[in-house]
Write an enzyme that holds these catalytic residues in place. Structure first.
Site, mmCIF file in Angstrom:
data_model
loop_
_atom_site.group_PDB
_atom_site.id
_atom_site.type_symbol
_atom_site.label_atom_id
_atom_site.label_comp_id
_atom_site.label_asym_id
_atom_site.label_seq_id
_atom_site.Cartn_x
_atom_site.Cartn_y
_atom_site.Cartn_z
ATOM 1 N N TYR A 1 -82.986 87.760 -7.012
ATOM 2 C CA TYR A 1 -83.388 87.451 -5.633
ATOM 3 C C TYR A 1 -83.710 85.958 -5.476
ATOM 4 O O TYR A 1 -83.208 85.270 -4.579
ATOM 5 C CB TYR A 1 -84.618 88.308 -5.231
ATOM 6 N N ASP B 1 -84.109 91.686 -1.065
ATOM 7 C CA ASP B 1 -85.508 91.972 -1.387
ATOM 8 C C ASP B 1 -85.938 93.193 -0.573
ATOM 9 O O ASP B 1 -85.105 93.848 0.053
ATOM 10 C CB ASP B 1 -86.394 90.745 -1.089
ATOM 11 N N GLU C 1 -90.644 80.066 -2.676
ATOM 12 C CA GLU C 1 -90.225 81.447 -2.937
ATOM 13 C C GLU C 1 -91.190 82.147 -3.891
ATOM 14 O O GLU C 1 -91.552 83.296 -3.690
ATOM 15 C CB GLU C 1 -88.807 81.482 -3.542
#
Ligand code: SF4
Length: 368
Positions: free
Chosen positions: A130, A148, A47
């Site tokens: 997020y 996002d 991520e």
């Protein structure tokens, strides 16, 4: 939200949307290594790497990083310089520093075990809402919606919502909506489907709406105003900066220093630098106080403009960078605050990408 939908309408929309999105995802998803795992550490690293990097570009970095730091404890035990070296080229070096600090937090506060609850994950350094939602939903199917840029775009178009996505009000409203739409039993698949849909189907420019599985319910498509969404209130301002780097040579030695503070590239090494307010040529640069205090006592200078002004675009800054190679007669005292480095060990230092490219060219020339 500017458009008023009742919670019932949204819950009903959520059911069909969730099903169609997941079906679409299972058919179209890209096979990515971090999607096969439930390991929160691997999901976390992927991520962070992918936050500003395209998948194709980030893949090699991901594999290299995971090979060297396969788990929390190997990352926590590493020196920051080495972590930055593995990050070199990805940019946004504060992310690498935060990863490293968070790995140490996990070692110290959670006995090396990745925390499982959303608030604990959110408390890790560098992890925002997020990323925390992406980790806990992918690792444990916890019902936290990811929101996002992709999700903002898809939702604003589907519901023709014109609340600006870069306002506090917009962020809250979209997060609430995403939560209402999510099927809590399918959090993992739903989040991944939503993000993939934004990345591949409902793209920023020219989405192929005629081939879209949500087209019959999409309000922006129905009104022919797809490109009007999402709405933003501010345009990002950029700042121009002018960097003059000095690749100083005395025999086999050159000089570096480590950037500190809150500016770009903190923690990375660079050549002695003079930053000017605006564009200046070398004659003007030589007259500056900064140049005089750096080179005033260096005797005769042999100067080559090794790489004339080059534009380097970062997210909120445009850098205009010139490299000068300067061979000096005497090593002046002004260089005492810099680190002398032999040419053959230069590659061991984590440097910004633009300096890395310069050095590769220069070291290549030396070998010719
Ligand atoms: S119809 Fe077009 S704008 Fe609407 S969700 Fe599909 S791709 Fe996005």
């Amino acid at each position: 939200m500017e458009n008023n939908f009742s919670e019932e309408e949204i819950a009903a929309a959520g059911k069909w949307m969730s099903r169609r999105l997941i079906d679409w995802y299972l058919e179209h998803k890209r096979d990515l290594p971090w999607r096969e795992t439930r390991d929160p550490y691997i999901i976390w690293i992927s991520e962070i790497i992918l936050q500003q990097t395209r998948v194709a570009q980030g893949m090699d970095y991901f594999h290299r990083f995971i090979r060297r730091f396969p788990d929390v404890s190997s990352l926590a035990a590493a020196a920051e310089d080495e972590v930055l070296k593995y990050w070199q080229g990805l940019g946004y070096y504060s992310r690498a520093r935060n990863l490293h600090a968070a790995a140490r937090m996990i070692e110290e506060q959670h006995n090396g075990r990745f925390p499982e609850s959303y608030p604990e994950v959110l408390a890790l350094k560098g992890v925002g809402e997020y990323t925390a939602a992406a980790i806990v939903s992918a690792a444990w199917n916890a019902p936290y919606p990811v929101v996002d840029g992709n999700v903002f775009r898809v939702l604003s178009r589907l519901f023709a919502l014109d609340t600006p996505i870069d306002s506090g009000k917009g962020k809250k409203a979209f997060t609430r909506l995403a939560g209402w739409l999510m099927d809590p039993a399918e959090a993992r698949l739903y989040n991944q489907a939503m993000m993939e849909f934004g990345a591949l189907q409902c793209t920023p420019k020219n989405p192929d709406c005629r081939q879209c599985v949500l087209a019959d319910k999409c309000l922006a498509y129905a009104s022919g105003e797809v490109q009007a969404y999402p709405v933003k209130q501010h345009k990002t301002k950029t700042r121009d900066r002018y960097f003059h780097y000095f690749h100083i040579l005395s025999g086999n030695r050159t000089w570096l220093h480590r950037r500190t503070g809150k500016d770009i590239w903190a923690g990375l090494y660079e050549f002695p630098l003079i930053e000017t307010e605006g564009p200046v040529d070398f004659a003007e640069l030589q007259k500056t106080e900064a140049f005089q205090s750096l080179f005033g006592a260096a005797g005769h200078l042999r100067i080559t403009v090794e790489q004339p002004k080059e534009k380097h675009i970062l997210s909120h800054q445009v850098l205009y960078i010139t490299f000068y190679r300067i061979e000096i007669e005497k090593v002046p005292e002004s260089l005492q605050t810099y680190l002398p480095v032999a040419a053959e060990t230069l590659e061991e230092y984590a440097v910004p990408r633009i300096i890395h490219i310069y050095l590769e060219k220069w070291l290549g020339k030396l070998e010719e």
